[in-house]
Design an enzyme around this catalytic site. Structure first.
Site, mmCIF file in Angstrom:
data_model
loop_
_atom_site.group_PDB
_atom_site.id
_atom_site.type_symbol
_atom_site.label_atom_id
_atom_site.label_comp_id
_atom_site.label_asym_id
_atom_site.label_seq_id
_atom_site.Cartn_x
_atom_site.Cartn_y
_atom_site.Cartn_z
ATOM 1 N N HIS A 21 0.813 -1.152 0.149
ATOM 2 C CA HIS A 21 -0.073 0.068 0.109
ATOM 3 C C HIS A 21 0.779 1.279 -0.014
ATOM 4 O O HIS A 21 1.792 1.454 0.590
ATOM 5 C CB HIS A 21 -0.839 -0.037 1.230
ATOM 6 C CG HIS A 21 -1.964 -1.154 1.270
ATOM 7 N ND1 HIS A 21 -3.019 -1.051 0.392
ATOM 8 C CD2 HIS A 21 -2.357 -2.166 2.048
ATOM 9 C CE1 HIS A 21 -3.826 -2.072 0.401
ATOM 10 N NE2 HIS A 21 -3.171 -2.969 1.591
ATOM 11 N N CYS B 79 -0.622 2.051 -5.139
ATOM 12 C CA CYS B 79 -1.063 3.006 -5.615
ATOM 13 C C CYS B 79 -0.203 4.380 -5.840
ATOM 14 O O CYS B 79 0.913 4.690 -5.121
ATOM 15 C CB CYS B 79 -2.398 3.612 -4.668
ATOM 16 S SG CYS B 79 -3.559 2.433 -4.514
#
Length: 418
Positions: A168, A210
Site C-alpha cells: 500500500h 497506488c
C-alpha cells in the site's frame, strides 16, 4: 665466466619466445571475442543476476500482495535465478492463516491451478524482519557481521538487479506493514550508495502500489530502468477475487506482467520494450509508467532475461591480466603464490650445493654470491608476474626461471668441484 653469456642468451631467447606466444594469444583472444560477440544478441556487460522481492504488507486482507511477490519469485526462479541470488522479504502470514481454507497454499487465480507457496520456497526476511531499515541495509550492504550470507545482496559492478516492491502506498511513499513508510528519496539515495560502492551494473525497478510511478520520480543514479503500475493520484486495483478464499488473490498490474512472463523462456529474445508495449489501461485499469532516461541501453536491445533470468553468456578475459592494471585480487594472489615456490626452489638448490661443496673460503663466497643472485632473479620474475614491470607471459616466466635455475646449479656445480 662462460656461464654468464649463456645465461643472457637464455633469457633473451625466453623473452623472444614470450613475444611470439603473446602474439598468438592475442590472435586467439580476438577470435574468441568475435565468436561470443556473434553469438550474443545482447549488448549487456553483466555477468550475474540478482532479485530483491519485497511484499511490504501483512495481514489476511492483503493476501494479494503476498501473491504478487510469490508470483515474481516463481518467475525469476523458473527463468534461472537461483535462491542464492534472490532476497525475498515476506510477512509470510497468509499460507498458514486460520482463515485460509487451503492451509499451506497461496493462489493467484480463482481457479487455483497453481500453488505459489509450494514446497520449494526460501523466505529470507519473514514477519517483523520486513522493515525499511532491513530493506535499505540489504541494498547498501551495511550489514551486521552476524547476518548470514543467505540474507545478503552479494552483488558487484557486473550485477544486474531486479527490484520488485508491492504493498500500500501513496505519493512518493510505500507503507511497511502499517508501522512505517519508505519514501522515494530513501530508495533513490540507497541506489546512489550502491552505485558509488559499485554494487550494480544495471537495476530494473518495478513497483505495484497506488501512485506507484511517484516512487521512482526521485532516482538520479545511472543505469536504472523503472516502471510502476499507476500515475500520481491514481489507484492500483486488484485483478480478481476468489469466493472460497474470500479476498482478492492478485493485483491487476502484477497479473498482467506475470501473464506476459509466462510466454518467456530462458533463451527468449523478448525485450523490455516488448513488455512495456503490452501495457494497456483497458487491461490494468490504471496508467503504468516507464522511466528510462537514466538507462544507457536502448529498450529494444535490452532483453527481459537480462534481469529476470540467469546469465547465459560468457566473459572473455584479456590475456594481459598480468599487466597489473585492474587485475582481480584473487588473480594477483595466485600469481604471487606461483612465484614463491620458484624462488624457494632456486634457493634450496643453491643451499644443497653449498652443503655438499668442498670446504674453502673462496668457494663459499662464490656460492653466497650465487645465492644472492638467485634471490634477486626470483624477485625480478615475481615482479613480472605481478605486473610491476610490464606485461610478461606466465609461461615465459616459468621457462626463464627454469633456465636461470639450471644455469645457477651448473655454475655451483663447477664451483663445488674446484
Amino acid at each position: 665466466m662462460l656461464i654468464l653469456p649463456w645465461l643472457s642468451a637464455a633469457v633473451v631467447a625466453a623473452a623472444s619466445w614470450s613475444q611470439r606466444v603473446h602474439a598468438q594469444n592475442a590472435d586467439q583472444e580476438h577470435a574468441v571475442r568475435g565468436f561470443f560477440n556473434a553469438q550474443s544478441g545482447s549488448v549487456s556487460s553483466h555477468t550475474n543476476n540478482w532479485a530483491v522481492l519485497v511484499c511490504a504488507s501483512r495481514y489476511w486482507f492483503n493476501y494479494r500482495h503476498m501473491s504478487n511477490a510469490l508470483g515474481m519469485y516463481r518467475t525469476v526462479k523458473r527463468l534461472g535465478i537461483p535462491d542464492s541470488n534472490i532476497i525475498l522479504m515476506l510477512a509470510d502470514d497468509v499460507a498458514c492463516n486460520p482463515r485460509n481454507k487451503f492451509p499451506g497454499c497461496v493462489y493467484s487465480n480463482a481457479g487455483r491451478s497453481l500453488d505459489l507457496y509450494g514446497d520449494n520456497i526460501e523466505v529470507d526476511y519473514r514477519g517483523y524482519e520486513v522493515t525499511v531499515e532491513n530493506f535499505l541495509r540489504v541494498l547498501t550492504g551495511r550489514m551486521d557481521p552476524s547476518v548470514p550470507r543467505s540474507k545478503r545482496l552479494l552483488t558487484d559492478d557486473r550485477s544486474n538487479i531486479f527490484v520488485y516492491m508491492t504493498g500500500h502506498g501513496g505519493n512518493e511513499f510505500l507503507k511497511f506493514q502499517d508501522n512505517e513508510e519508505i519514501s522515494a528519496y530513501d530508495i533513490a539515495d540507497a541506489f546512489e550508495q550502491m552505485w558509488q560502492k559499485k554494487r550494480y551494473n544495471e537495476i530494473f525497478f518495478m513497483i505495484d502500489t497506488c501512485q506507484a510511478n511517484t516512487m521512482y520520480s526521485k532516482f538520479y543514479s545511472p543505469n536504472i530502468l523503472a516502471t510502476g503500475s499507476s500515475e500520481i493520484h491514481e489507484n492500483s486495483y486488484s485483478y480478481e477475487n476468489d469466493n472460497d478464499i474470500g479476498v482478492a488473490v492478485i493485483d491487476s498490474y502484477t497479473h498482467h506482467v506475470l501473464e506476459f512472463m509466462e510466454g518467456i523462456g530462458k533463451t527468449s529474445h523478448k525485450s523490455v520494450q516488448d513488455l512495456f508495449d503490452t501495457y494497456s489501461f483497458e487491461k490494468i485499469h490504471s496508467h503504468p509508467g516507464v522511466r528510462a532516461d537514466l538507462f544507457r541501453r536502448p529498450l529494444r536491445q535490452t532483453l527481459v532475461t537480462d534481469f529476470f533470468g540467469g546469465v547465459a553468456q560468457a566473459e572473455v578475459l584479456s590475456s594481459a591480466l598480468v599487466s597489473g592494471q585492474g587485475i582481480p585480487n584473487t588473480t594477483e594472489r595466485s600469481h604471487a603464490q606461483e612465484a614463491v615456490p620458484e624462488k624457494l626452489a632456486m634457493v634450496n638448490a643453491v643451499e644443497a650445493y653449498r652443503t655438499n661443496a668442498t670446504s674453502g673460503q673462496t668457494s663459499t663466497q662464490q656460492i653466497e654470491i650465487v645465492r644472492t643472485r638467485a634471490l634477486d632473479t626470483a624477485a625480478m620474475f615475481e615482479s613480472y608476474a605481478r605486473g610491476e614491470q610490464g606485461s610478461f607471459s606466465i609461461t615465459a616466466r616459468a621457462w626463464a626461471s627454469v633456465a636461470v635455475a639450471g644455469s645457477l646449479i651448473a655454475w655451483v656445480s663447477r664451483i663445488s668441484k674446484h
